[in-house]
Design an enzyme around this catalytic site. Structure first.
Site, short mmCIF file in Angstrom:
data_model
loop_
_atom_site.label_atom_id
_atom_site.label_comp_id
_atom_site.label_asym_id
_atom_site.label_seq_id
_atom_site.Cartn_x
_atom_site.Cartn_y
_atom_site.Cartn_z
N ARG A 101 54.38 41.78 42.65
CA ARG A 101 53.25 41.20 43.41
C ARG A 101 53.84 40.30 44.49
O ARG A 101 54.66 39.43 44.18
CB ARG A 101 52.33 40.39 42.48
N HIS A 128 45.75 46.58 46.49
CA HIS A 128 45.82 46.25 45.05
C HIS A 128 45.51 47.53 44.27
O HIS A 128 44.45 47.66 43.65
CB HIS A 128 44.81 45.14 44.74
N GLN A 131 44.40 47.57 40.41
CA GLN A 131 43.02 47.16 40.13
C GLN A 131 42.10 48.36 40.28
O GLN A 131 41.18 48.56 39.47
CB GLN A 131 42.61 46.05 41.09
N ASP A 219 34.56 40.46 45.35
CA ASP A 219 35.89 39.85 45.18
C ASP A 219 35.77 38.43 45.75
O ASP A 219 34.78 38.10 46.41
CB ASP A 219 36.91 40.69 45.97
N CYS A 259 36.76 42.01 40.46
CA CYS A 259 38.15 42.15 39.99
C CYS A 259 38.63 40.89 39.29
O CYS A 259 39.60 40.94 38.54
CB CYS A 259 39.06 42.53 41.15
N ARG A 287 42.55 47.02 32.84
CA ARG A 287 43.84 46.81 33.52
C ARG A 287 44.97 47.20 32.59
O ARG A 287 45.94 47.82 33.00
CB ARG A 287 43.98 45.33 33.94
#
Ligand code: CP
Ligand code: NVA
Length: 299
Positions: A101, A128, A131, A219, A259, A287
């Site tokens: 990340r 991402h 996700q 988000d 998310c 996830r």
């Protein structure tokens, strides 16, 4: 299958289906493939904060029989200026796979390109993809199909989540409406790069975006790294808050996704986040399953 998973587009439609089907199996049986990563060490490099991604990857590697090795910017020499490329070359001599990340997508892509081992993107400023695997798994599970499912993405439609959602719609045939201010829409070139798909629509009117949809997705308004724009963003995104009024124009069985992390009374009201339409905790659970699936196929 390509070496790395930097964007959803880096896997084919068939590979996406294979990943989601395997994720469904992991959801049913956490012990499946418990030796897949036996004897392997997977580096987990986090240059930004994380709760879900870090913990689900660490747990996932362990459940697949591997050794997860967490690293952050404070411990690594990248924090003192060593290049991503040199770091990549060295870590490739020790590790069997890397999850990373970071900030600029280009830096993380350069890191992956310099690695001789597979690399999975655990979020950059631009994408991402992990996700989205979890999100697609949940929608597939709830609806039994993806094609034609209507989704409204509300808020920052130029964010890493929105751009990843556009790829998801492009690959699966879901109908995506982008409900956000005109100044926070994806760059024209981004939509052009995938041929301006008919199933992705820009809807600056929030209620028009949410009308009749099966899923409302949101988000944070202030993504990591955008803190300096907090005041401007909070004002611009307010009309796109996910609240009961917005749910009233959606399908009667609409499901609400986020998310996470969530900021109550900002991008979503507490009433909706904790209400009967919310599926955010199942989404977060996925996830683990979806990342175990992509790791099984990549590492
Ligand atoms: N959704 C998500 O990626 O959460 P974290 O930032 O906590 O990993
Ligand atoms: N857009 C958010 C996603 C967090 C999971 C961010 O980048 O901070």
């Amino acid at each position: 299958m390509a070496k790395d998973f930097m964007r959803l587009l880096d896997i084919s439609k068939e590979e996406l289906r294979e990943t989601i089907n395997l994720a469904h199996k992991y959801r049913e049986d956490r012990t499946l493939n418990s030796n897949h990563l036996s004897g392997k060490t997977i580096g987990l490099i986090f240059l930004k904060n994380s709760t879900r991604t870090r913990v689900s990857f660490e747990t996932g590697v362990y459940q697949l029989g591997g050794n997860p090795m967490y690293m952050d910017q404070n411990g690594l020499q990248v924090g003192r200026g060593e290049s991503f490329e040199d770091t990549a070359k060295v870590l490739s001599r020790y590790l069997d796979g890397i999850v990373i990340r970071g900030h600029k997508h280009g830096d993380i892509k350069a890191f992956a390109d310099s690695c001789s081992i597979s690399v999975i993107n655990a979020l950059t400023d631009t994408f991402h993809p992990c996700q989205l695997l979890a999100d697609i798994q949940l929608i597939d599970n709830l609806k039994g199909r993806l094609e034609g499912v209507k989704v409204a993405f509300m808020g920052d439609c130029a964010s890493n989540m929105a751009l990843s959602w556009i790829y998801a719609a492009h690959m699966t045939g879901m109908e995506l409406r982008l409900g956000g201010p005109e100044d926070f829409m994806p760059p024209k070139e981004f939509l052009e790069s995938i041929g301006n798909p008919d199933n992705v629509k820009v809807c600056p009117d929030a209620k028009e975006a949410a009308e009749g949809v099966d899923f409302i997705y949101t988000d944070v308004w202030i993504s990591m790294g955008f803190e300096e724009e907090a005041a401007e963003r909070s004002k611009a995104f307010l009309p796109y808050q996910v609240n009961q009024g917005l749910l009233n124009v959606a399908a009667s069985d609409v499901k609400v996704m986020h998310c996470l992390p969530a900021y109550r009374e900002k991008e979503i009201t507490a009433e909706v986040l904790e209400g009967k339409h919310s599926v955010v905790w199942d989404q977060a659970e996925n996830r683990l399953h979806a990342q175990k699936a992509i790791m099984t196929l990549k590492f």
